[in-house]
Design an enzyme around this catalytic site. Structure first.
Site, short mmCIF file in Angstrom:
data_model
loop_
_atom_site.label_atom_id
_atom_site.label_comp_id
_atom_site.label_asym_id
_atom_site.label_seq_id
_atom_site.Cartn_x
_atom_site.Cartn_y
_atom_site.Cartn_z
N THR A 1 34.39 -27.89 -11.32
CA THR A 1 34.84 -27.12 -12.73
C THR A 1 34.15 -27.95 -14.17
O THR A 1 34.11 -28.85 -13.26
CB THR A 1 36.28 -26.30 -12.84
OG1 THR A 1 36.69 -26.67 -12.28
CG2 THR A 1 36.88 -26.60 -14.31
N ARG B 1 43.09 -14.52 -6.89
CA ARG B 1 43.71 -15.62 -7.62
C ARG B 1 43.38 -15.72 -9.37
O ARG B 1 42.38 -16.04 -8.99
CB ARG B 1 43.57 -16.97 -6.65
CG ARG B 1 44.96 -18.39 -7.47
CD ARG B 1 43.47 -18.96 -7.64
NE ARG B 1 43.94 -19.92 -8.11
CZ ARG B 1 43.59 -21.22 -8.32
NH1 ARG B 1 42.50 -21.37 -9.14
NH2 ARG B 1 43.75 -22.46 -8.90
N VAL B 2 44.09 -15.81 -9.91
CA VAL B 2 43.36 -16.98 -10.95
C VAL B 2 44.02 -17.93 -11.93
O VAL B 2 45.24 -18.34 -11.21
CB VAL B 2 43.77 -15.47 -12.88
CG1 VAL B 2 42.84 -16.57 -13.01
CG2 VAL B 2 42.64 -14.38 -12.36
N GLY C 1 45.32 -25.93 -10.23
CA GLY C 1 45.61 -24.64 -11.63
C GLY C 1 46.86 -24.83 -12.10
O GLY C 1 47.37 -24.17 -13.06
N THR D 1 40.59 -29.67 -16.16
CA THR D 1 40.46 -29.70 -14.18
C THR D 1 40.87 -29.89 -13.39
O THR D 1 41.79 -31.39 -13.67
CB THR D 1 38.97 -30.17 -14.33
OG1 THR D 1 38.74 -30.10 -13.17
CG2 THR D 1 38.73 -31.96 -14.85
N GLY D 2 41.75 -29.58 -12.48
CA GLY D 2 42.30 -30.24 -12.02
C GLY D 2 43.05 -28.98 -11.33
O GLY D 2 43.10 -27.57 -10.89
N1 ASP Z 1 41.28 -25.70 -13.00
C1 ASP Z 1 40.18 -25.02 -11.06
C2 ASP Z 1 41.06 -23.93 -10.99
O1 ASP Z 1 43.11 -24.29 -10.27
C3 ASP Z 1 40.27 -26.04 -9.93
C4 ASP Z 1 39.57 -27.16 -10.80
O2 ASP Z 1 39.65 -27.76 -11.98
O3 ASP Z 1 38.82 -27.98 -10.08
O4 ASP Z 1 40.60 -23.47 -10.71
#
Ligand code: ASP
Length: 315
Positions: free
Chosen positions: A177, A205-206, A231, A228-229
């Site tokens: 991400t 999925r979103v 979601g 980021t993380g």
């Molecule tokens: N935030 C992103 C999601 O959940 C994934 C990520 O940040 O690694 O789609």
């Protein structure tokens, strides 16, 4: 004001320091370095924050090391579904796409949504048709094929598990991400975020990335944020907007607001991840509650700094 600030991230999940090899580290740092320098060039010549974050995210999307664009993770069906969004702080203009496939740079598709439609978020096939009509560059499935991502998916395909890129236990796994936030010479802010989402995701999925206020937010009055993380947690906590609200309504500094949301609120609900942010004075914040976060920052004439774990990396 003739100062500028730029911060980028390549995901809050990093390889455990015990499994990071010098070669992999070099590849991640090269990806970060290329992106921060590309964005800085725009800001140095007086370009806008929006242009700088777009250029930086395009560079990260083109790098197969990160989970966005070319390096996107696999869905349960073995396909790729990408999400992206961007926002400018001057007029709260924003554009986003969700669940799109076949575009080299989903962030450019999000930018086209902002610039060419009266809508904010387009999804799936119709969004792809819009992108084709705009003449945006497409790419065939083999452009997105990546052996390590494929292994991550094979490890989960026959399970009900949906995992953050970095949480998939495959040797030499890659993660990502990507995002960028900037304050330009005119004090305008912008944020952009792009992702392949979570490995083995199902049912269309979103995540938080294309959701304005959750994964991305920019407002000249306060700050620009890219997250980021995991979601689902970032959406529940409306993370990016929460940082802005804490500054606007409670008078917290950028650092105080970011630390509170990532290291306190999010931890209490079990959300793993991090964010990057800048405020209208060019201050920078990059908190995370995971082992590390691929990130880089650059300000005015100062040399860029690259990080994976706590201390700056030499590159
Ligand atoms: N935030 C992103 C999601 O959940 C994934 C990520 O940040 O690694 O789609």
């Amino acid at each position: 004001m003739s100062n500028y600030s730029l911060v980028i991230h390549g995901g809050a999940g990093v390889l455990a320091s015990s499994t990071m090899t010098p070669r992999l580290k070099e590849m991640y740092l090269k990806g970060l370095s290329d992106a921060i320098e590309a964005g800085r060039l725009v800001l140095k010549r007086g370009g806008s924050a929006l242009e700088a974050v777009t250029v930086a995210v395009v560079s990260l999307e083109d790098c197969p090391m990160f989970n966005a664009g070319r390096g996107s993770v696999f869905t349960h069906k073995g396909t790729h579904e990408m999400d992206a969004s961007l926002m400018e702080g001057e007029n709260l203009g924003a554009g986003a796409v969700a669940g799109v496939n076949g575009f080299k740079n989903p962030i450019k598709l999000a930018a086209a949504v902002m610039q060419k439609t009266e809508h904010l978020l387009l999804c799936g096939k119709e969004a792809e048709l819009f992108g084709i009509a705009q003449g945006l560059e497409t790419a065939s499935p083999d452009y997105f094929f990546n052996e390590l991502r494929h292994q991550q998916w094979l490890a989960l395909r026959d399970t009900n598990e949906v995992k953050l890129d970095h949480a998939v236990q495959v040797p030499n796994k890659k993660m990502g991400t990507v995002g960028a936030v900037a304050c330009d010479m005119f004090g305008h802010l912008a944020a952009a975020t792009s992702t392949g989402g979570m490995t083995n995701k199902k049912y269309g999925r979103v995540g938080d990335t294309p959701i304005i206020g959750a994964g991305t937010y920019a407002n000249n009055k306060t700050c620009a944020v890219s997250c980021t993380g995991h979601g689902e947690f970032f959406m529940k906590a409306v993370v990016a907007y929460d940082v802005s609200c804490l500054m606007e309504y409670k008078g917290l500094s950028l650092q105080e607001a970011c630390d509170y949301v990532i290291k306190d609120k999010l931890v209490k609900i079990g959300g793993e991840g991090g964010l990057i942010a800048v405020d209208k004075n060019g201050n920078i914040s990059m908190p995370y509650n995971s082992e590390g976060m691929y990130r880089a920052c650059g300000k005015n004439e100062e040399p860029s700094q690259l990080f994976i774990y706590e201390s700056p990396e030499m590159f």
